[in-house]
Design an enzyme around this catalytic site. Structure first.
Site, mmCIF file in Angstrom:
data_model
loop_
_atom_site.group_PDB
_atom_site.id
_atom_site.type_symbol
_atom_site.label_atom_id
_atom_site.label_comp_id
_atom_site.label_asym_id
_atom_site.label_seq_id
_atom_site.Cartn_x
_atom_site.Cartn_y
_atom_site.Cartn_z
ATOM 1 N N ARG A 1 31.695 -2.584 28.809
ATOM 2 C CA ARG A 1 32.647 -2.424 29.914
ATOM 3 C C ARG A 1 33.015 -3.776 30.519
ATOM 4 N NH1 ARG A 1 30.134 0.917 34.325
ATOM 5 N NH2 ARG A 1 31.717 0.115 35.704
ATOM 6 N N ARG B 1 20.880 0.947 39.487
ATOM 7 C CA ARG B 1 21.436 1.924 40.427
ATOM 8 C C ARG B 1 20.851 3.314 40.213
ATOM 9 N NH1 ARG B 1 27.763 1.751 40.738
ATOM 10 N NH2 ARG B 1 27.641 2.805 38.724
ATOM 11 N N ARG C 1 47.256 -3.786 36.343
ATOM 12 C CA ARG C 1 46.294 -4.070 35.281
ATOM 13 C C ARG C 1 46.914 -4.847 34.137
ATOM 14 N NH1 ARG C 1 41.420 -1.572 36.016
ATOM 15 N NH2 ARG C 1 41.440 0.380 37.157
ATOM 16 N N LYS D 1 33.461 -5.229 44.706
ATOM 17 C CA LYS D 1 34.806 -5.143 45.283
ATOM 18 C C LYS D 1 34.908 -4.042 46.333
ATOM 19 C CE LYS D 1 37.600 -3.051 42.688
ATOM 20 N NZ LYS D 1 38.341 -2.678 41.484
ATOM 21 N N ARG E 1 22.588 7.424 36.497
ATOM 22 C CA ARG E 1 23.720 7.922 35.716
ATOM 23 C C ARG E 1 23.543 7.519 34.259
ATOM 24 N NH1 ARG E 1 29.209 6.088 38.472
ATOM 25 N NH2 ARG E 1 29.302 5.043 36.470
#
Ligand SMILES: [Zn+2]
Length: 219
Positions: free
Chosen positions: A174, A128, A89, A14, A163
């Site tokens: 998530r 990542r 949301r 996004k 991370r």
């Protein structure tokens, strides 16, 4: 131009798509996270109170967020539309937002759901790595985003780091939580006839083309 509300699971890309729209159509990008950070940084009595709330982990009320958002979209740079990110949301937020738009004489615009398959999203997240020094971001699993030397920053030669919350289990949770909690919102916009579904599995260029078609009135 029209405003855009983005609904997208984690790692749907996004952010990248938002930047592409910003660049081509000069629509400002509004995220509630940024609004809150700006509000806290301002020199007002409300800022102090807000800062305390955020630091103590209290959920910021819908009312505060909607007020900040209302002030923001009254700015003339939003006259031709804007990109709304991370809001609404919940159904309650969506309905309050629609009421506010009506009062301001503005329209909702288009709601774009950026779909991504869990596998693709997983690769984007767990591959990542980033440079602690120059902040460059790479992806070990995606050919065009790999560093030239594995584990080393192309730009400054630092050792790349991952991370700690970018692992598979954390991501699964998530992703699933997001999908479940967003269902009612998606249904809400579907009922309003405002929801467009696009896929960002293949490439951002393709997804961007789909967005342009939507903005130009197609489906
Ligand atoms: Zn670097």
């Amino acid at each position: 131009m029209k405003s855009i509300i983005f609904i997208a699971p984690p790692a749907a890309g996004k952010g990248t798509l938002s930047r592409m729209i910003e660049e081509k159509y000069h629509l400002p990008h509004i995220s509630t996270g940024d609004l809150l950070r700006d509000a806290v940084a301002s020199d007002t009595p409300q800022a102090k109170e807000l800062k305390q709330q955020m630091e103590s982990g209290v959920l910021i009320s819908d009312e505060i967020i909607l007020n900040l958002l209302t002030e923001r979209i009254k700015n003339s740079d939003c006259d031709n539309g804007y990109i709304l990110d991370g809001f609404p949301r919940t159904i309650k937020q969506a309905e309050d937002y629609e009421k506010m738009l009506k009062e301001l004489g503005k329209t909702l615009g288009e709601v774009i759901y950026v779909g991504v398959s869990k596998d693709v999203a997983m690769k984007r997240i767990t591959g990542r790595v980033s440079c602690p020094k120059c902040k460059a971001v790479y992806n070990e699993f995606i050919e065009e985003s790999k560093p030239k030397v594995p584990g080393v920053c192309d730009r400054c030669g630092s050792i790349l780091v991952k991370r700690s919350d970018d692992n598979e289990e954390t991501f699964q949770v998530r992703f699933d939580t997001y999908m479940k909690s967003t269902e009612p919102l998606i249904q809400h916009y579907e009922e309003l006839g405002k929801l467009h579904r696009i896929s960002n599995d293949v490439s951002k260029e393709l997804a961007f083309k789909e967005i342009e078609t939507i903005l130009n009135g197609g489906n």
